[in-house]
Design a protein around this motif. Structure first.
Motif, PDB file in Angstrom:
ATOM      1  N   GLN A  63       0.824  -1.349  -0.028  1.00 27.17           N
ATOM      2  CA  GLN A  63      -0.213  -0.098   0.141  1.00 27.17           C
ATOM      3  C   GLN A  63       0.927   1.181   0.050  1.00 27.17           C
ATOM      4  OE1 GLN A  63      -2.539  -0.478   3.423  1.00 27.17           O
ATOM      5  NE2 GLN A  63      -3.548  -2.372   2.619  1.00 27.17           N
ATOM      6  N   PHE A  64       2.008   1.235   0.737  1.00 31.01           N
ATOM      7  CA  PHE A  64       2.906   2.471   0.725  1.00 31.01           C
ATOM      8  C   PHE A  64       3.642   2.587  -0.598  1.00 31.01           C
ATOM      9  CE2 PHE A  64       7.404   3.237   0.647  1.00 31.01           C
ATOM     10  CZ  PHE A  64       7.499   4.579   0.982  1.00 31.01           C
ATOM     11  N   ALA A  65       3.861   1.395  -1.126  1.00 32.83           N
ATOM     12  CA  ALA A  65       4.397   1.400  -2.732  1.00 32.83           C
ATOM     13  C   ALA A  65       3.870   2.035  -3.701  1.00 32.83           C
ATOM     14  CB  ALA A  65       4.993   0.040  -2.828  1.00 32.83           C
ATOM     15  N   LEU A  66       2.315   1.698  -3.607  1.00 32.01           N
ATOM     16  CA  LEU A  66       1.515   2.287  -4.442  1.00 32.01           C
ATOM     17  C   LEU A  66       1.383   3.636  -4.348  1.00 32.01           C
ATOM     18  CD1 LEU A  66      -1.537  -0.368  -4.635  1.00 32.01           C
ATOM     19  CD2 LEU A  66       0.436  -0.105  -6.168  1.00 32.01           C
ATOM     20  N   ASN A  67       1.548   4.411  -3.114  1.00 32.67           N
ATOM     21  CA  ASN A  67       1.647   5.583  -2.937  1.00 32.67           C
ATOM     22  C   ASN A  67       2.823   6.458  -3.407  1.00 32.67           C
ATOM     23  OD1 ASN A  67      -0.944   6.948  -1.329  1.00 32.67           O
ATOM     24  ND2 ASN A  67      -0.650   4.614  -0.952  1.00 32.67           N
ATOM     25  N   TYR A  68       3.895   5.504  -3.072  1.00 32.92           N
ATOM     26  CA  TYR A  68       5.346   6.225  -3.328  1.00 32.92           C
ATOM     27  C   TYR A  68       6.032   6.039  -4.926  1.00 32.92           C
ATOM     28  CZ  TYR A  68      10.398   6.651  -2.849  1.00 32.92           C
ATOM     29  OH  TYR A  68      11.770   7.097  -3.145  1.00 32.92           O
ATOM     30  N   PHE A  69       5.663   5.104  -5.441  1.00 33.60           N
ATOM     31  CA  PHE A  69       6.538   4.748  -6.793  1.00 33.60           C
ATOM     32  C   PHE A  69       5.651   5.635  -8.009  1.00 33.60           C
ATOM     33  CE2 PHE A  69       8.336   1.093  -4.895  1.00 33.60           C
ATOM     34  CZ  PHE A  69       9.608   1.182  -5.075  1.00 33.60           C
ATOM     35  N   PRO A  70       4.251   6.008  -7.928  1.00 33.77           N
ATOM     36  CA  PRO A  70       3.740   6.639  -8.937  1.00 33.77           C
ATOM     37  C   PRO A  70       4.514   8.074  -8.888  1.00 33.77           C
ATOM     38  CG  PRO A  70       2.060   5.582  -7.907  1.00 33.77           C
ATOM     39  CD  PRO A  70       3.150   5.342  -7.196  1.00 33.77           C
ATOM     40  N   GLY A  71       5.052   8.771  -7.902  1.00 27.97           N
ATOM     41  CA  GLY A  71       5.602   9.983  -7.961  1.00 27.97           C
ATOM     42  C   GLY A  71       7.059   9.850  -8.245  1.00 27.97           C
ATOM     43  N   SER A  72       7.525   8.643  -8.470  1.00 27.78           N
ATOM     44  CA  SER A  72       8.847   8.370  -8.682  1.00 27.78           C
ATOM     45  C   SER A  72       9.350   8.527 -10.296  1.00 27.78           C
ATOM     46  CB  SER A  72       9.424   7.307  -8.031  1.00 27.78           C
ATOM     47  OG  SER A  72       9.046   6.026  -8.772  1.00 27.78           O
ATOM     48  N   PRO A  86      -1.160   2.711 -11.757  1.00 25.31           N
ATOM     49  CA  PRO A  86      -0.114   3.934 -11.055  1.00 25.31           C
ATOM     50  C   PRO A  86      -1.075   4.716 -10.343  1.00 25.31           C
ATOM     51  CG  PRO A  86      -0.470   4.177 -13.496  1.00 25.31           C
ATOM     52  CD  PRO A  86      -0.751   2.681 -13.305  1.00 25.31           C
ATOM     53  N   LEU A  87      -2.527   4.585 -10.639  1.00 23.85           N
ATOM     54  CA  LEU A  87      -3.454   5.261  -9.518  1.00 23.85           C
ATOM     55  C   LEU A  87      -3.923   4.363  -8.563  1.00 23.85           C
ATOM     56  CD1 LEU A  87      -5.528   7.483 -12.239  1.00 23.85           C
ATOM     57  CD2 LEU A  87      -3.595   8.288 -10.696  1.00 23.85           C
ATOM     58  N   GLY A  88      -3.273   3.470  -8.579  1.00 22.15           N
ATOM     59  CA  GLY A  88      -3.725   2.199  -7.189  1.00 22.15           C
ATOM     60  C   GLY A  88      -3.911   2.892  -5.794  1.00 22.15           C
ATOM     61  N   PHE A  89      -3.157   4.163  -5.779  1.00 26.46           N
ATOM     62  CA  PHE A  89      -3.287   4.681  -4.274  1.00 26.46           C
ATOM     63  C   PHE A  89      -4.776   5.209  -4.164  1.00 26.46           C
ATOM     64  CE2 PHE A  89      -2.092   8.087  -7.241  1.00 26.46           C
ATOM     65  CZ  PHE A  89      -3.125   9.156  -6.827  1.00 26.46           C
ATOM     66  N   LEU A  90      -5.449   5.317  -5.180  1.00 28.98           N
ATOM     67  CA  LEU A  90      -6.906   5.671  -5.033  1.00 28.98           C
ATOM     68  C   LEU A  90      -7.779   5.137  -4.064  1.00 28.98           C
ATOM     69  CD1 LEU A  90      -7.911   6.683  -8.701  1.00 28.98           C
ATOM     70  CD2 LEU A  90      -7.149   8.300  -6.529  1.00 28.98           C
ATOM     71  N   ASN A  91      -7.081   3.626  -3.976  1.00 26.08           N
ATOM     72  CA  ASN A  91      -7.855   2.476  -3.134  1.00 26.08           C
ATOM     73  C   ASN A  91      -7.371   2.673  -1.660  1.00 26.08           C
ATOM     74  OD1 ASN A  91     -10.216   0.920  -3.248  1.00 26.08           O
ATOM     75  ND2 ASN A  91      -9.028  -0.726  -4.094  1.00 26.08           N
ATOM     76  N   TRP A  92      -5.876   2.992  -1.734  1.00 23.40           N
ATOM     77  CA  TRP A  92      -5.416   3.223  -0.249  1.00 23.40           C
ATOM     78  C   TRP A  92      -4.601   4.372  -0.079  1.00 23.40           C
ATOM     79  CZ3 TRP A  92      -5.206  -1.075  -3.814  1.00 23.40           C
ATOM     80  CH2 TRP A  92      -5.980  -1.971  -3.577  1.00 23.40           C
ATOM     81  N   PRO A  93      -5.291   5.566  -0.076  1.00 21.79           N
ATOM     82  CA  PRO A  93      -4.449   6.728  -0.205  1.00 21.79           C
ATOM     83  C   PRO A  93      -3.660   6.995   1.323  1.00 21.79           C
ATOM     84  CG  PRO A  93      -6.836   7.320   0.030  1.00 21.79           C
ATOM     85  CD  PRO A  93      -6.391   6.025  -0.110  1.00 21.79           C
ATOM     86  N   GLU A  94      -2.496   7.448   0.996  1.00 22.10           N
ATOM     87  CA  GLU A  94      -1.677   7.662   2.303  1.00 22.10           C
ATOM     88  C   GLU A  94      -1.056   9.194   2.237  1.00 22.10           C
ATOM     89  OE1 GLU A  94       1.182   4.612   2.822  1.00 22.10           O
ATOM     90  OE2 GLU A  94      -0.199   3.110   3.307  1.00 22.10           O
ATOM     91  N   GLY A  95      -0.342   9.492   3.511  1.00 25.41           N
ATOM     92  CA  GLY A  95       0.173  10.736   3.465  1.00 25.41           C
ATOM     93  C   GLY A  95       1.615  10.946   2.486  1.00 25.41           C
ATOM     94  N   VAL A  96       1.446  10.686   1.498  1.00 24.92           N
ATOM     95  CA  VAL A  96       2.692  10.704   0.643  1.00 24.92           C
ATOM     96  C   VAL A  96       2.446  11.768  -0.333  1.00 24.92           C
ATOM     97  CG1 VAL A  96       4.195   9.327  -0.938  1.00 24.92           C
ATOM     98  CG2 VAL A  96       3.566   8.238   0.795  1.00 24.92           C
ATOM     99  N   GLY A  97       3.092  12.722  -0.608  1.00 25.50           N
ATOM    100  CA  GLY A  97       3.110  13.896  -1.368  1.00 25.50           C
ATOM    101  C   GLY A  97       1.728  14.532  -1.374  1.00 25.50           C
ATOM    102  N   TRP A  98       0.918  14.582  -2.406  1.00 31.15           N
ATOM    103  CA  TRP A  98      -0.785  15.223  -2.461  1.00 31.15           C
ATOM    104  C   TRP A  98      -1.468  14.014  -2.493  1.00 31.15           C
ATOM    105  CZ3 TRP A  98      -1.992  20.146  -1.507  1.00 31.15           C
ATOM    106  CH2 TRP A  98      -1.004  21.077  -1.479  1.00 31.15           C
ATOM    107  N   ASN A  99      -1.145  12.656  -2.304  1.00 29.15           N
ATOM    108  CA  ASN A  99      -2.014  11.418  -2.488  1.00 29.15           C
ATOM    109  C   ASN A  99      -3.183  11.698  -1.806  1.00 29.15           C
ATOM    110  OD1 ASN A  99       0.027  10.792  -4.131  1.00 29.15           O
ATOM    111  ND2 ASN A  99       0.587   8.792  -3.136  1.00 29.15           N
ATOM    112  N   LEU A 100      -3.516  12.090  -0.567  1.00 34.25           N
ATOM    113  CA  LEU A 100      -4.384  12.038   0.128  1.00 34.25           C
ATOM    114  C   LEU A 100      -5.699  13.219  -0.456  1.00 34.25           C
ATOM    115  CD1 LEU A 100      -3.441  11.714   3.769  1.00 34.25           C
ATOM    116  CD2 LEU A 100      -5.275  10.225   2.785  1.00 34.25           C
ATOM    117  N   ALA A 101      -5.126  14.355  -0.789  1.00 34.14           N
ATOM    118  CA  ALA A 101      -5.929  15.255  -1.409  1.00 34.14           C
ATOM    119  C   ALA A 101      -6.428  14.758  -2.812  1.00 34.14           C
ATOM    120  CB  ALA A 101      -5.272  16.678  -1.579  1.00 34.14           C
ATOM    121  N   ILE A 102      -5.680  14.298  -3.494  1.00 35.75           N
ATOM    122  CA  ILE A 102      -5.940  13.999  -5.115  1.00 35.75           C
ATOM    123  C   ILE A 102      -6.858  12.453  -5.023  1.00 35.75           C
ATOM    124  CG2 ILE A 102      -5.175  12.889  -7.113  1.00 35.75           C
ATOM    125  CD1 ILE A 102      -2.474  14.151  -6.792  1.00 35.75           C
TER     126      ILE A 102
END
Length: 774
Positions: A63-72, A86-102
Motif C-alpha cells: 500500500q505504501f509502494a502504490l503511494n510512493y512509486f507513482p511519484g518517482s 499508477p493510480l492504485g493509491f486511490l484505493n489506499w491513499p496515504e500521506g505521501v505527497g498530495w496523494n490524500l488530497a488527490i
C-alpha cells in the motif's frame, strides 16, 4: 344561452378521477421523500473519505509502494507492475505527497456519479420505483465493503452508466464522457479484474443490444463506443508517453490475471463455497426466468453477469463470500433496474432480493453483526476531517511515524547503504519510509506477485539492470507456507549471481552488487517424464545441481484456473538431515531451472550460502502433493543439470556444529533466558510470542506440536507494540501459525508450543480443542 347540466353519474366519475389523480400525486410525493431520505442516508454511509497512515508488514508495504512509486521516476509497465496501477493509491491513499488530497477529490467525484445515477434511475422509474429502493438498500447493506474497496463504488457507477440508455440514445457529455473517465480510472488504478470486466460488460451490452434488435449501430454510436475503448489507452500514454511501456503494462496485466487463480488460491471453508453457490443459483435463476418472461433483455443480463462471475471468482480464490456478497447484491439490484415495470417482475425480483439478503447476512454472521456498522456518525466524522485538513494530515503523519518505528534498521547497516539505491526482497517495503531509503522496486513490487514464469523472468531481468552501487535487503519471509526462493527461481538465480554478502544481522541480510556477475555453465544430466507424485532423486554431486519441472495442465485444469481457481500444490523436500519439509509452490515458475541440491531452507541456510558458499543441508529428493495436482497431468518433464564450476561446499553435521559453536562463542552469549506465551488457539490458527532476554533483539523459533507430532517450526518475528512497550526488545517476537486442514477431523487435539530445540513449553501451553470437520 341555455345552460347544460351534467348528469349526476358524470359528475361522480369526474370527482373520482380527480381523487385518484390527487392520491397518485400524494403517493408519488411520499415515495419520493422516502427515496431521497434513504438515498441521503446511503450517501452519508458510502462517502469514501479515508485518512490512512503508513504501516509495516505485508499489506501495508505494498500500500505504501502504490503511494510512493507513482511519484518517482519508475513507470508502471516498463519498470514496475502490480495488481494495481499508477493510480492504485486511490484505493489506499496515504500521506505521501498530495496523494490524500488527490484521492479524496477523485473518490468524491466517482461517489457523486454513483449518487447522481441512482437519482436518474429513480426519475426514470418514478411510477415503478421499487427496484430503485432495492438498489439503494443494497448499497447500504454492502457499505462496509465499498468504503474499504473503492473500486467497487467505481464499478457500480460505471455499470449504471452502461445500462442507463440504449446505445443510440446515449449522449456524449451525459453518458459517454463520464463512462470513459471511469474506465480510464479503472485501467490506471485497477487494471486487472475491474477494468477488464467493465470493458467486457460494456462491449457485450453494446453488441447484444443490436444483435437482439437485428440492427446495425449508427456511425455516431460506433464513434462513442470507440471513444470509451480508446480513453484508457490515451490516459496511460498521458501518464507515460511510450507505446512500448503501454504494451509492457498490458502484457503484465494479462500475466497477473492468468496466474492469480493458481498462485494465490486458498482452501476456503465449505460454508464459503456453499454461500457463493447459493447466491449464484438464485441470481442465475431469476435472470433466466426474467429472460423467458421477456422482463429482461439478454444485453442487461450479460452486462451484469460478467462482473458478477469475475467478482465471485476473485472471492473464491482468496477473500471468501463475505466480501463478495455485498458486491453481488448491488449487481442484482442493477439487474432489477433493467426489468420491465410489471407487477410479476417486481414481486419475483423482490422475493429473490430478500433471499439474497438472507444469504448475505448469514455469511456475515448476523448474530455477530453490530448496528454500529450502519451508524452514520463515524462517517460524518470523516467528513468533518476534511474541514480540518491540516489537523487531519498532522494526525496521519504522527501515526505513520509511530508505526514505522518497528522497521527502524540498525545504524551499522544504514552506514553501509549511505544513500545507495536499495531493493527490498521479498516484500517489506516499509523499510523505505522507516529509514529514508532510496528505494528501487522489484519489477513485481513484492516477490510473491510474480505469479507466472514470465513475471519471474521479467523481475530477474530488471534486477540485473539495477545500478552498480545497488544494495539488496533480504529477509526470509513468505506467505501461505511458500518458500520465498521457490516463488521466484529466476529472480533467486539473479540474486545469487549478481549480488554478494556485505553484512549479516539477525533476521536481515545486506547484499551488494558484484562488479562482475557470476556465470555458471550447467550441463544436462538427465531428462525424464516422471510421475510428480513419486519421489524424484536428486543426482548426488559435490557441486550445484539444478532442476526444472514442466507441468502440463489438463483441459479441466485450464478451465478451472480460468473460471474458478486451482487448489494449492506443495513440494516436499527431503534432505541429508531428514524431512520431509513442505512448501507451497506455483507450478508455472518451476519451469525455470533452479539449484535444488543446495537450496536454502531457512534464514541461516540462506546466510551460509550467500556469505560463505556453504550449503547447510543437501536436498536428496523431492515430490509434489496437494489437491491442486488434480488440475495437472500426473506426468511432468523433470530435467536435471549440473554446474561443476559453481563454488558450493556441502558441510557435514560436525562442520555445521563447529561453525555454529564458533559463531556463538564469538558473537553471542552462550546462555539463554526464554520468555513467551501461547496466547490463543482456534480451528484456523494460533498466536503467541517468544523471545530470549539475553539477546533481546534477536528472533527465536518455536516448535508447534499436535500431541507428539511436530507440525511446524515457526520464527517469532512479528511486531507487537505491546511487547515493545513492556521492554521485550524491539517488539518483533510474535508468531502466528495457520493450522493445517488435516487437523479438522472432528476429534480433540492437544496443541503445544515449545522453544525450538528444547523440551520447554511456553506458558499457556498446551491447549486442547475439538477441530470440527469442514
Amino acid at each position: 344561452m341555455p345552460t347544460i347540466e351534467k348528469e349526476p353519474d358524470a359528475v361522480m366519475k369526474s370527482a373520482e378521477l380527480v381523487d385518484v389523480s390527487n392520491l397518485e400525486r400524494y403517493a408519488l410525493r411520499v415515495t419520493g421523500i422516502a427515496f431521497y431520505l434513504l438515498l441521503a442516508y446511503a450517501a452519508s454511509m458510502t462517502l469514501p473519505l479515508v485518512f490512512n497512515s503508513t504501516g509495516t508488514g505485508l499489506d501495508p508495504s505494498w500500500q505504501f509502494a502504490l503511494n510512493y512509486f507513482p511519484g518517482s521516476d519508475y513507470k508502471f509497465g516498463p519498470d514496475v507492475i502490480f495488481t494495481s496501477g499508477p493510480l492504485g493509491f486511490l484505493n489506499w491513499p496515504e500521506g505521501v505527497g498530495w496523494n490524500l488530497a488527490i484521492a479524496s477529490a477523485v473518490r468524491i467525484l466517482v461517489w457523486a456519479v454513483l449518487i447522481t445515477e441512482l437519482v436518474a434511475a429513480y426519475h426514470r422509474r418514478r411510477f415503478a420505483p421499487i427496484p430503485c429502493f432495492f438498489c439503494v438498500l443494497s448499497v447500504v447493506l454492502a457499505q462496509p465493503i465499498p468504503i474499504w474497496a473503492f473500486d467497487q463504488i467505481l464499478a457500480f457507477a460505471a455499470l449504471l452508466l452502461i445500462v442507463r440508455d440504449h446505445p443510440e440514445k446515449q449522449r456524449f457529455w451525459r453518458t459517454t464522457f463520464p463512462l470513459s473517465i471511469l474506465t480510464a480510472l479503472a485501467f490506471l488504478a485497477f487494471p486487472g479484474r475491474d477494468y477488464v470486466t467493465l470493458m467486457a460488460a460494456f462491449a457485450l451490452y453494446f453488441a447484444l443490444t443490436y444483435w437482439q434488435e437485428r440492427s446495425k449501430p449508427s456511425r455516431t454510436s460506433l464513434l462513442r463506443f470507440g471513444w470509451v475503448v480508446a480513453a484508457p489507452f490515451i490516459a496511460y500514454l498521458g501518464y507515460n508517453p511510450s507505446v512500448t511501456g503501454l504494451w509492457a503494462y498490458v502484457a503484465s496485466i494479462i500475466n497477473l490475471m492468468s496466474g492469480y487463480g493458481v498462485a494465490m488460491s486458498l482452501q476456503r471453508p465449505l460454508s464459503d463455497d456453499l454461500c457463493l453457490g447459493v447466491f449464484a443459483i438464485l441470481l442465475l435463476s431469476f435472470a433466466i426466468y426474467g429472460a423467458r418472461r421477456k422482463w429482461l433483455g439478454i444485453e442487461a443480463i450479460a452486462c451484469v453477469m460478467i462482473p458478477f462471475f469475475a467478482g465471485m471468482r476473485y472471492s473464491a480464490v482468496r477473500h471468501g463470500a463475505t466480501m463478495f456478497n455485498g458486491f453481488g447484491l448491488v449487481l442484482f439490484a442493477i439487474l432489477l433496474l433493467k426489468c420491465k415495470p410489471v407487477k410479476a417482475a417486481t414481486v419475483a425480483g423482490g422475493m429473490t432480493w430478500a433471499l439474497l439478503c438472507i444469504v448475505s447476512l448469514a455469511e456475515m454472521n448476523i448474530w455477530a453483526l453490530s448496528l454500529q456498522l450502519w451508524n452514520p456518525a463515524p462517517h460524518l466524522e470523516q467528513i468533518g476531517k476534511v474541514f480540518h485538513w491540516k489537523r487531519s494530515i498532522a494526525s496521519v503523519v504522527a501515526k505513520t511515524q509511530a508505526n514505522l518505528r518497528a522497521d527502524a534498521l540498525p545504524d551499522s547497516l544504514l552506514a553501509r547503504i549511505h544513500g545507495a539505491p536499495v531493493v527490498i526482497f521479498p516484500w517489506e517495503l516499509a523499510y523505505g519510509p522507516a529509514n529514508r531509503l532510496n528505494l528501487v522496486p522489484l519489477y513485481t513490487l513484492q516477490s510473491y506477485t510474480a505469479y507466472t514464469n514470465w513475471l519471474d523472468r521479467a523481475t530477474a531481468h530488471h534486477l540485473t539492470r539495477t545500478p552498480g552501487d545497488t544494495r539488496l535487503l533480504v529477509e526470509w519471509k513468505s506467505i501461505d507456507w511458500r518458500h520465498p526462493l521457490l516463488d521466484v527461481p529466476a529472480t533467486w538465480e539473479a540474486i545469487y549471481n549478481c549480488f554478494e554478502g556485505e553484512l549479516a544481522l539477525p533476521g536481515v541480510l545486506l547484499l551488494k552488487k558484484k562488479d562482475h556477475p557470476a556465470v555458471f555453465n550447467f550441463k544436462g544430466v538427465k531428462r525424464t517424464i516422471s510421475d510428480v507424485h513419486e519421489w524424484q532423486n536428486v543426482p548426488d554431486r559435490e557441486h550445484a545441481v539444478s532442476v526444472s519441472v514442466s507441468f502440463s495442465p489438463t483441459l479441466l485444469g485450464i478451465a478451472r484456473g480460468f473460471l474458478y481457481k486451482i487448489n494449492p500444490v506443495y513440494m516436499d523436500l527431503e534432505t541429508d538431515h531428514g524431512g520431509p519439509m513442505r512448501f507451497r509452490v506455483v507450478p508455472d515458475v518451476l519451469r525455470y531451472p533452479f539449484a535444488i541440491n543446495c537450496l536454502p531452507l531457512d534464514q541461516c541456510g540462506l546466510e551460509s550460502l550467500v556469505f560463505g558458499h556453504v550449503c547447510q543441508q543437501k536436498v536428496k529428493r523431492f515430490r509434489f502433493s496437494g489437491d491442486g495436482l488434480d488440475s495437472f497431468s500426473s506426468w511432468a518433464e523433470v530435467a536435471f543439470a549440473e554446474a561443476p564450476d559453481a563454488p558450493v561446499r556441502f558441510a557435514s553435521e560436525n562442520v555445521l556444529e563447529s561453525e555454529s559453536s564458533a559463531r556463538a562463542d564469538s558473537t553471542q552469549p552462550t546462555s539463554t533466558q526464554f520468555e513467551g506465551s501461547f496466547d490463543t488457539l482456534d480451528v484456523v490458527s494460533l498466536d503467541g510470542w517468544a523471545w530470549d532476554a539475553v539477546r533481546p533483539n534477536v528472533t527465536i523459533k518455536v516448535e508447534i506440536y499436535d500431541a507428539v507430532r511436530l507440525l511446524a517450526t515457526v520464527t517469532a518475528e512479528g511486531f507487537r507494540a505491546d511487547l515493545k512497550c513492556v521492554g521485550k526488545g524491539n517488539g518483533k517476537h510474535a508468531f502466528h501459525y495457520l493450522l493445517p486442514l488435516t487437523l479438522r477431523d472432528g476429534r480433540l487435539h492437544t496443541i503445544s508450543v515449545r522453544y525450538a530445540g528444547t523440551a520447554s513449553e511456553l506458558p499457556g501451553s498446551p491447549k486442547s480443542l475439538i477441530f470440527p470437520k469442514p
